[in-house]
Design an enzyme around this catalytic site. Sequence first.
Site, short mmCIF file in Angstrom:
data_model
loop_
_atom_site.label_atom_id
_atom_site.label_comp_id
_atom_site.label_asym_id
_atom_site.label_seq_id
_atom_site.Cartn_x
_atom_site.Cartn_y
_atom_site.Cartn_z
N HIS A 24 -76.61 -35.70 30.13
CA HIS A 24 -77.27 -36.18 28.91
C HIS A 24 -78.49 -35.35 28.51
CE1 HIS A 24 -79.95 -38.38 31.60
NE2 HIS A 24 -79.04 -39.27 31.91
N HIS A 78 -77.88 -50.15 39.82
CA HIS A 78 -78.21 -49.46 38.57
C HIS A 78 -77.02 -49.50 37.63
CE1 HIS A 78 -79.88 -46.73 35.78
NE2 HIS A 78 -79.71 -45.58 36.39
N GLU A 80 -76.51 -47.72 34.85
CA GLU A 80 -76.12 -46.50 34.12
C GLU A 80 -74.75 -46.03 34.63
OE1 GLU A 80 -79.14 -43.45 33.85
OE2 GLU A 80 -78.10 -42.52 32.14
N ASP A 82 -73.18 -43.42 35.42
CA ASP A 82 -72.86 -42.51 36.53
C ASP A 82 -72.80 -43.25 37.87
OD1 ASP A 82 -75.59 -42.79 36.01
OD2 ASP A 82 -76.13 -40.86 36.88
N HIS A 145 -85.20 -46.47 36.58
CA HIS A 145 -85.68 -46.09 35.28
C HIS A 145 -84.98 -46.83 34.15
CE1 HIS A 145 -82.41 -43.08 33.94
NE2 HIS A 145 -81.96 -43.63 35.03
N ASP A 164 -81.73 -44.39 41.44
CA ASP A 164 -82.02 -43.02 40.98
C ASP A 164 -83.30 -42.44 41.58
OD1 ASP A 164 -79.84 -42.46 39.43
OD2 ASP A 164 -80.80 -42.87 37.52
N TYR A 191 -86.01 -33.40 38.70
CA TYR A 191 -85.47 -34.74 38.47
C TYR A 191 -86.59 -35.70 38.04
CZ TYR A 191 -82.39 -38.70 39.36
OH TYR A 191 -81.62 -39.82 39.22
N HIS A 224 -78.39 -39.83 43.89
CA HIS A 224 -78.02 -38.43 43.64
C HIS A 224 -78.63 -37.53 44.71
CE1 HIS A 224 -76.56 -39.18 39.54
NE2 HIS A 224 -77.67 -39.84 39.28
FE1 FEO Z 1 -79.87 -43.44 35.80
FE2 FEO Z 1 -78.10 -41.56 37.91
O1 FEO Z 1 -78.35 -42.72 36.53
#
Ligand code: FEO
Length: 394
Positions: A24, A78, A80, A82, A145, A164, A191, A224
């Site tokens: 993104h 989370h 999101e 991903d 976040h 994250d 990051y 991640h």
């Molecule tokens: Fe906020 Fe890795 O997604």
Amino acid sequence: MKPLEIAKDIYWVGAVDWNIRDMHGYLTPHGTTYNAFLIVDEKIALIDTTKKGFVDELLHSISQIVEPRKIDCVISNHTEMDHSGGLPRVMHRIGEDKPLYCSKMGLKNLPRHFRQRWNYQPVDDGGELSLGKKTLSFMETRMLHWPASMFTYVKEDRLLFSSDAFGQHYASLERFDDQVGDAIMPHAAKYFANILLLYAPLVLKLVEKVQKLGLVFDMICPDHGIMWRQDPAKIINAYVEWSTQKPKRKAVVAYDTMWHSTEKMAEAIVAGLGEEGVDTRPMHLRACHRSDVMTEVLDAGAVVVGSPTLNNGLFPTVSDFLSYMKGLKPKNKIGAAFGSYGWSGEAVKMINKELEAMKFELVDPGLKIQYVPDDKGIEASYELGKKIAKALPS
Ligand code: FEO
């Protein structure tokens, strides 16, 4: 990838995305990973899933440890995509009625993503779930976040699943900090600068809360990149430093140019800064990605922005960068604007306005030069660089 036991009966079952290059709008030249974890206890729990396209890998990894239908519950740290994109197939495979633990905001936001009536089980901040020998403790981390973000802590292993936070977009065969060494830190900084910087005050509050609770971490497992087992304090201390945003004697000169006139000014400003011993990063905005510029902005004391005037406005890459930087809310910066123009010359004023909106302290009204800078214009640019240097902390 094969699953990996990272602590007794706790497995990494994530996926490595070697080929993603844009998350993104964030340049990911080293790819990323989607970390998911399986805890095999009297009850079996899956912590997060993967991006939708990697769910086969996730299920294959899980199958090497247990039959997925034996999973008793899923924890969604989370929302999101991903990390949650794999939920529909995972829930279908393990049983749609299995409990799906999430934060209170997760209860609102997961259905808005997946339009499914799963067995949502919202948890309280500080709430606990026993799996048998292991106890999960949940910590709400709203806006770190996303609104629904939370951490999950395994008390007996002193292991934190940090969503994250503390992550890096870094695809590798290695899974741990001690295998990669200090080379991981620039990825962690990038990051932070691009994902978490705007929430820096919340990061500091969270660290304070963790210290008050007396929590100790033997391992931190973000969603991640590599996991921190050798020195989890290192990444926490780095987050405190980055969140504090103490300005360094460093300047980013971010600019674009049409016929090299603004570029000539940039080079003279860079020379002036360099003359005063400032660590200076000239960054042409069509040579450097906005996410790399933000990484340099993170600890810079000065951000100097240059744009030619195009169609009575800013050059598009400069607008893009300013808009991106504004959203990330960097603090404690000084700034200045410069640019070449032909006839109307609005760009410098427009940059000033944006920098002021970001609460940057402007050290100069801005320097604009018509068409091509002559020796006097180059000298004025050089002097601007020196002036900015003198306004930086020594
Ligand atoms: Fe906020 Fe890795 O997604």
